[in-house]
Design an enzyme around this catalytic site. Structure first.
Site, mmCIF file in Angstrom:
data_model
loop_
_atom_site.group_PDB
_atom_site.id
_atom_site.type_symbol
_atom_site.label_atom_id
_atom_site.label_comp_id
_atom_site.label_asym_id
_atom_site.label_seq_id
_atom_site.Cartn_x
_atom_site.Cartn_y
_atom_site.Cartn_z
ATOM 1 N N ASN A 1 0.862 -1.181 0.000
ATOM 2 C CA ASN A 1 0.000 0.000 0.000
ATOM 3 C C ASN A 1 0.898 1.232 0.000
ATOM 4 O O ASN A 1 1.480 1.587 1.018
ATOM 5 C CB ASN A 1 -0.888 -0.039 1.252
ATOM 6 C CG ASN A 1 -1.720 1.227 1.424
ATOM 7 O OD1 ASN A 1 -1.771 2.063 0.524
ATOM 8 N ND2 ASN A 1 -2.355 1.360 2.574
ATOM 9 N N TRP A 2 0.974 1.874 -1.181
ATOM 10 C CA TRP A 2 1.870 3.028 -1.304
ATOM 11 C C TRP A 2 1.326 4.250 -0.577
ATOM 12 O O TRP A 2 2.017 5.245 -0.419
ATOM 13 C CB TRP A 2 2.084 3.379 -2.780
ATOM 14 C CG TRP A 2 2.767 2.316 -3.602
ATOM 15 C CD1 TRP A 2 3.172 1.064 -3.195
ATOM 16 C CD2 TRP A 2 3.131 2.410 -4.985
ATOM 17 N NE1 TRP A 2 3.755 0.389 -4.237
ATOM 18 C CE2 TRP A 2 3.745 1.193 -5.349
ATOM 19 C CE3 TRP A 2 2.988 3.412 -5.951
ATOM 20 C CZ2 TRP A 2 4.224 0.948 -6.647
ATOM 21 C CZ3 TRP A 2 3.458 3.174 -7.241
ATOM 22 C CH2 TRP A 2 4.077 1.950 -7.588
ATOM 23 N N LYS A 3 0.057 4.215 -0.195
ATOM 24 C CA LYS A 3 -0.629 5.383 0.389
ATOM 25 C C LYS A 3 -0.464 6.585 -0.553
ATOM 26 O O LYS A 3 -0.410 6.379 -1.767
ATOM 27 C CB LYS A 3 -0.109 5.636 1.809
ATOM 28 C CG LYS A 3 -0.217 4.356 2.668
ATOM 29 C CD LYS A 3 -0.035 4.579 4.126
ATOM 30 C CE LYS A 3 -0.172 3.240 4.862
ATOM 31 N NZ LYS A 3 -0.044 3.352 6.307
ATOM 32 N N HIS B 1 -9.531 0.740 5.453
ATOM 33 C CA HIS B 1 -8.221 1.039 6.039
ATOM 34 C C HIS B 1 -8.403 2.018 7.205
ATOM 35 O O HIS B 1 -9.235 2.927 7.131
ATOM 36 C CB HIS B 1 -7.294 1.633 4.978
ATOM 37 C CG HIS B 1 -5.858 1.674 5.439
ATOM 38 N ND1 HIS B 1 -5.400 2.645 6.298
ATOM 39 C CD2 HIS B 1 -4.824 0.849 5.202
ATOM 40 C CE1 HIS B 1 -4.112 2.410 6.553
ATOM 41 N NE2 HIS B 1 -3.743 1.329 5.910
ATOM 42 N N GLU C 1 -6.799 4.509 8.130
ATOM 43 C CA GLU C 1 -6.658 5.931 7.787
ATOM 44 C C GLU C 1 -7.947 6.476 7.178
ATOM 45 O O GLU C 1 -8.312 7.626 7.392
ATOM 46 C CB GLU C 1 -5.450 6.116 6.855
ATOM 47 C CG GLU C 1 -4.137 5.941 7.627
ATOM 48 C CD GLU C 1 -2.964 5.445 6.806
ATOM 49 O OE1 GLU C 1 -3.008 5.500 5.569
ATOM 50 O OE2 GLU C 1 -1.989 4.972 7.439
ATOM 51 N N GLU D 1 -4.664 -4.927 10.844
ATOM 52 C CA GLU D 1 -3.666 -3.870 11.001
ATOM 53 C C GLU D 1 -3.931 -3.130 12.308
ATOM 54 O O GLU D 1 -4.771 -2.218 12.344
ATOM 55 C CB GLU D 1 -3.746 -2.875 9.843
ATOM 56 C CG GLU D 1 -3.493 -3.476 8.480
ATOM 57 C CD GLU D 1 -3.036 -2.437 7.471
ATOM 58 O OE1 GLU D 1 -1.916 -2.579 6.980
ATOM 59 O OE2 GLU D 1 -3.774 -1.482 7.203
ATOM 60 N N GLY E 1 2.825 2.623 10.652
ATOM 61 C CA GLY E 1 3.718 3.760 10.449
ATOM 62 C C GLY E 1 4.465 4.195 11.690
ATOM 63 O O GLY E 1 5.076 5.263 11.717
ATOM 64 N N SER F 1 3.940 -1.811 10.115
ATOM 65 C CA SER F 1 5.399 -1.781 10.198
ATOM 66 C C SER F 1 6.060 -3.110 9.855
ATOM 67 O O SER F 1 7.066 -3.471 10.448
ATOM 68 C CB SER F 1 5.849 -1.306 11.587
ATOM 69 O OG SER F 1 5.346 -0.004 11.849
ATOM 70 N N GLY G 1 3.084 -0.964 4.233
ATOM 71 C CA GLY G 1 3.059 0.450 3.877
ATOM 72 C C GLY G 1 4.454 0.923 3.506
ATOM 73 O O GLY G 1 4.933 0.708 2.397
ATOM 74 N N GLY G 2 5.116 1.567 4.466
ATOM 75 C CA GLY G 2 6.420 2.199 4.225
ATOM 76 C C GLY G 2 7.413 1.343 3.464
ATOM 77 O O GLY G 2 8.039 1.809 2.497
HETATM 78 P P1 13P Z 1 3.282 0.658 7.575
HETATM 79 O O1 13P Z 1 3.843 -0.627 6.993
HETATM 80 O O2 13P Z 1 3.951 1.882 7.025
HETATM 81 O O3 13P Z 1 3.209 0.602 9.051
HETATM 82 O O4 13P Z 1 1.774 0.760 7.032
HETATM 83 C C1 13P Z 1 0.921 -0.305 7.228
HETATM 84 C C2 13P Z 1 -0.346 -0.036 6.486
HETATM 85 O O5 13P Z 1 -1.145 0.785 6.898
HETATM 86 C C3 13P Z 1 -0.582 -0.773 5.239
HETATM 87 O O6 13P Z 1 -1.894 -0.597 4.797
#
Ligand code: 13P
Length: 252
Positions: free
Chosen positions: A9-11, A96, A98, A168, A174, A213, A234-235
């Protein structure tokens, strides 16, 4: 379950240049992965067409981070499931944390988006997870099972047969804090048991990804857990070598 999904997930992180670089590197590396691993990338919506082109002959699936619950019409700024499908999208994130916390998406809207994705012939990736305060109150399982149950109540338990779940924990997203493999496994097992009480076959076949993470360092132990069927990253998915290392950790 031996089929593992590693989803990136590149966000809201991309440009045409980084999309080209990242996908080219992933395509070059993903060919080496064993067949039990399905890699998926979720670029921001404007980069779907570019990603679709770059992934044409690759064994990496395309996902989208968001979708409208509406089919078409006067919904300025929204993107329908049919449009995503038109660009070769196979998976769509719904729920998600967020989106839930920053954009006010509740369980009703999440279920409507889930249904829109399936109606268009794609697979929803239903994200669920508790906040730190909820975990400290001992509410983790009631929160995550409640988020799953909201979709079951709206659409029936069979809807989960053509979906992926992603646990998650909000406190691990993050933050660099990863749930321990034991913490994650306990929640995954509880979710599977919750669904099994309503349909054992659906529960058995359900892929449950862990997110929060995930890195090349933490993935091997997480993926070794019985009820963890991959990762939503994510990251670390923004760096080809890190993401490929997570893919390697998913190989059986
Ligand atoms: P991180 O891997 O950056 O913690 O993000 C997780 C995430 O929200 C994937 O959807």
């Amino acid at each position: 379950m031996s089929t593992m999904m590693v989803a990136g997930n590149w966000k809201m992180n991309a440009s045409t240049a980084t999309t080209a670089d990242l996908i080219d590197s992933l395509v070059a590396g993903a060919g080496q992965l064993s067949a039990n691993v399905e890699m998926v990338v979720f670029p921001p919506l404007p980069y779907l067409a570019q990603a679709q082109q770059l992934l044409q002959h690759a064994n990496i699936a395309l996902g989208a981070q968001n979708v409208s619950d509406k089919a078409q019409g006067a919904y300025t700024g929204e993107v329908s499931a049919a449009m995503l499908k038109d660009f070769g999208v196979r998976y769509v994130l719904v729920g998600h944390s967020e989106r839930r916390s920053l954009y006010g998406e509740n369980d009703t809207l999440v279920a409507a988006k889930f249904q829109a994705v399936q109606a268009a012939g794609m697979v929803p990736v239903l994200c669920i997870g508790e906040t730190l305060a909820q975990r400290e109150q001992g509410a983790t399982l009631s929160v995550v099972n409640g988020q799953v149950q909201a979709v079951i109540d709206a659409l029936g338990v069979d809807a989960l047969a053509a979906a992926v779940l992603a646990y998650e924990p909000v406190w691990a997203i993050g933050t660099g804090l990863t749930a321990s493999p034991e913490q994650a496994q306990a929640v995954h097992q509880a979710i599977r048991a919750h669904v099994a009480a309503q349909n054992a076959v659906v529960a058995e076949g359900m892929q449950i990804l862990y997110g929060g993470s995930v890195s090349g360092a933490t993935a091997p132990e997480l993926f070794a857990q019985a009820d963890i069927d991959g990762g939503l990253v994510g990251g670390a998915s923004l760096d080809a070598q890190s993401f490929l290392a997570i893919g390697q950790a998913a190989q059986s």
